[in-house]
Design an enzyme around this catalytic site. Structure first.
Site, mmCIF file in Angstrom:
data_model
loop_
_atom_site.group_PDB
_atom_site.id
_atom_site.type_symbol
_atom_site.label_atom_id
_atom_site.label_comp_id
_atom_site.label_asym_id
_atom_site.label_seq_id
_atom_site.Cartn_x
_atom_site.Cartn_y
_atom_site.Cartn_z
ATOM 1 N N GLU A 74 0.908 -1.158 0.018
ATOM 2 C CA GLU A 74 -0.122 0.072 0.063
ATOM 3 C C GLU A 74 0.976 1.233 0.198
ATOM 4 O O GLU A 74 1.730 1.518 0.789
ATOM 5 C CB GLU A 74 -0.928 0.077 1.077
ATOM 6 C CG GLU A 74 -1.939 1.088 1.299
ATOM 7 C CD GLU A 74 -2.791 1.005 2.511
ATOM 8 O OE1 GLU A 74 -3.229 -0.296 2.724
ATOM 9 O OE2 GLU A 74 -3.181 2.064 2.929
ATOM 10 N N LYS A 120 -7.106 -0.797 11.706
ATOM 11 C CA LYS A 120 -6.492 -1.084 10.433
ATOM 12 C C LYS A 120 -5.463 -0.198 10.064
ATOM 13 O O LYS A 120 -4.559 -0.946 9.637
ATOM 14 C CB LYS A 120 -7.568 -1.070 9.412
ATOM 15 C CG LYS A 120 -7.309 -1.714 8.233
ATOM 16 C CD LYS A 120 -6.559 -0.625 7.023
ATOM 17 C CE LYS A 120 -5.991 -1.511 5.873
ATOM 18 N NZ LYS A 120 -5.527 -0.866 4.893
ATOM 19 N N ASP A 154 4.326 -14.672 12.062
ATOM 20 C CA ASP A 154 2.946 -14.851 11.645
ATOM 21 C C ASP A 154 1.963 -13.715 11.881
ATOM 22 O O ASP A 154 1.536 -13.593 13.072
ATOM 23 C CB ASP A 154 2.461 -16.208 12.509
ATOM 24 C CG ASP A 154 1.133 -16.649 12.225
ATOM 25 O OD1 ASP A 154 0.333 -16.086 11.508
ATOM 26 O OD2 ASP A 154 0.798 -17.637 12.887
ATOM 27 N N HIS A 206 -2.401 10.058 -0.681
ATOM 28 C CA HIS A 206 -2.541 8.685 -1.087
ATOM 29 C C HIS A 206 -2.364 8.661 -2.823
ATOM 30 O O HIS A 206 -1.799 7.938 -3.326
ATOM 31 C CB HIS A 206 -4.060 8.108 -0.765
ATOM 32 C CG HIS A 206 -4.206 6.984 0.174
ATOM 33 N ND1 HIS A 206 -3.560 5.804 0.013
ATOM 34 C CD2 HIS A 206 -4.358 7.030 1.426
ATOM 35 C CE1 HIS A 206 -3.723 5.089 0.788
ATOM 36 N NE2 HIS A 206 -4.048 5.801 1.856
HETATM 37 C C1 MEV Z 1 -6.008 2.975 5.073
HETATM 38 O O1 MEV Z 1 -5.343 1.675 4.711
HETATM 39 C C2 MEV Z 1 -5.788 3.297 6.795
HETATM 40 C C3 MEV Z 1 -6.620 4.429 7.135
HETATM 41 O O2 MEV Z 1 -8.037 4.034 6.800
HETATM 42 C C4 MEV Z 1 -6.614 4.561 8.678
HETATM 43 C C5 MEV Z 1 -7.495 5.468 9.361
HETATM 44 O O3 MEV Z 1 -8.604 5.590 8.776
HETATM 45 O O4 MEV Z 1 -7.317 5.598 10.577
HETATM 46 C C6 MEV Z 1 -6.213 5.814 6.577
#
Ligand code: MEV
Length: 431
Positions: A82, A266, A282, A380
């Site tokens: 990513e 995430k 792992d 991004h």
């Molecule tokens: C994207 O890979 C991760 C985000 O969505 C984390 C977040 O929203 O805090 C940008």
């Protein structure tokens, strides 16, 4: 001594980066050689790792820069597909550095093995019997792995739990607490549980069904903390205080709402998994442990906290289970996993865990800072645009040209990339 600040690393030609990295890490360049050959894992070596092997699968490795953890500079290898993750973590590590870097610590590396005991006539007396024979059971478990024992690990405790509400009625669960030192620990713990089972059956009169490690490694926690002076957070039209307060507001959302917490966590795992994968550990175990730990109160919530201290600094903390090893498994046989451990200079599994959790916190900060200000898409888009340009068939210098044009137009799509490419090819044809 490593120096994790390498100004201009991003703009160096790819061919020069390994040499510069080796110099910054104070390592011979050969140590990092696997990175220059797709990870160095031969199909033959891969064939010994899993079944039905047909080859290997490569991913990019980027270096997390500027990290200072427990007064030591660390260059962090991150394996991830990513865009923006490596840049975001490096930038936030730079801001954290201005506040002294990351302070991290870990509990003892204790894993939990579970034994499910069924068909008991009297659960309470089975519990009592196991606890009465605790010393004997622990000493049996302790003798199973002499290598771990010699390294200072071994069986530490037994706990009994009764599960009342279940579709199969009440049953007993025995937890074996095992200090696994620098191993991830699954093999040692699973072996110990399987070996103890007959004695547990004899003591309880029941039937031991499952004998397996728990990935909710809540006795093997790592915690990290960073303090960012508000002035460091200012950029463009945003004041440091506004960014700081915006980050705390964004965190409050994740604290209160599981839909937001899943995305917030995430973002943390973007950083965590990248280092876990780079070291051959792992990542499914780490993911399972992280999310189960995030739900430990009965409600899924943020793994991190962000608050403002009395001096007006932004203070972040992250605590999570971190069952990683530096001995055994892929960490030992994968050439680039070995290079990763050498690059970071970690000597124990706890030190590795402390780097991983610090990268997770930095990554969380990068996401919250962007979300609380200009939004996530701008950062991004420029890297994403490069991937789209490549997918459309751009090569060499054209990748940057097509990506820059798409970002300037505010349209990052494959059809637009193809259109720009077509235009370039037409105009470069001799008439
Ligand atoms: C994207 O890979 C991760 C985000 O969505 C984390 C977040 O929203 O805090 C940008």
């Amino acid at each position: 001594m490593a120096d994790s600040r390498i100004p201009g690393f991003y703009n160096m030609p790819l061919s020069g980066r390994i040499g510069r990295l080796a110099q910054a890490a104070d390592l011979p360049q050969e140590v990092l050689a696997p990175y220059a050959s797709g990870g160095g894992l031969s199909p033959e070596a891969a064939d010994h790792m899993i079944e039905n092997v047909v080859g290997t699968h490569a991913l990019p490795v980027g270096i997390g820069l500027n990290f200072r953890i427990n007064e030591k500079d660390v260059l962090v290898p991150m394996v991830i597909e990513e865009p923006s993750v490596v840049a975001g973590a490096s930038f936030m590590a730079k801001l954290a550095r201005a506040g002294g870097g990351f302070r991290a610590s870990s509990t003892a590396p204790e894993m939990i093995g579970q034994m499910q005991v069924l068909d008991l006539r009297d659960i309470q007396s089975a519990c009592a019997s196991l606890l009465e024979h605790k010393t004997e059971l622990l000493s049996e478990a302790d003798s199973i792995d002499p290598v771990l024992k010699k390294a200072g690990g071994g069986a530490r405790d037994l706990e009994v739990r009764v599960i009342q509400d279940s579709p199969i009625g009440a049953f007993l669960v025995l937890h074996l607490i095992y200090d696994v030192r620098d191993a991830m620990g699954a093999n040692a713990v699973n072996t110990a549980c399987e070996r103890l089972a007959p004695r547990v059956e004899a003591l309880t009169g029941g039937r031991v069904h499952l004998r397996i490690l728990s990935n909710l490694a809540d006795r093997r926690l790592t915690r990290t903390r960073c303090r960012i002076p508000a002035t460091e957070l200012a950029f463009d039209r945003f004041t440091g205080e506004a960014v700081r307060d915006g980050i705390v507001e964004a965190w409050a959302f994740a604290l209160a709402d599981p839909y937001r917490a899943a995305t917030h966590n995430k973002g943390i795992m973007n950083g965590v998994d990248a280092v876990v994968i780079a070291t051959g550990n792992d990542w499914r175990a780490i993911e399972a442990g992280a999310h189960a730990y995030a739900a430990r109160s009965g409600k899924y919530t943020s793994l991190s906290t962000w608050e403002v201290d009395a001096q007006g600094n932004l203070v972040g903390t992250l605590e999570m289970p971190m069952a990683v090893g530096i001995v055994g498994g892929a960490t030992k046989v994968h050439p680039s996993a070995q290079a990763a451990l050498r690059l970071m200079g970690v000597k124990t599994a706890s030190e590795l865990a402390e780097v991983i959790v610090s990268v997770g916190l930095a990554q969380n900060l990068a996401a919250l800072r962007a979300l609380a200000t200009e939004g996530i898409q701008r950062g991004h888009m420029s890297l994403h645009a490069r991937q789209v340009a490549i997918a459309a068939g751009a090569t060499g210098e054209l990748i940057e040209v097509v990506a820059t044009q798409m970002v300037a137009d505010g349209v990052v799509r494959i059809d637009r990339a193809e259109e720009i490419l077509k235009g370039r090819r037409k105009s470069s044809k001799p008439s």
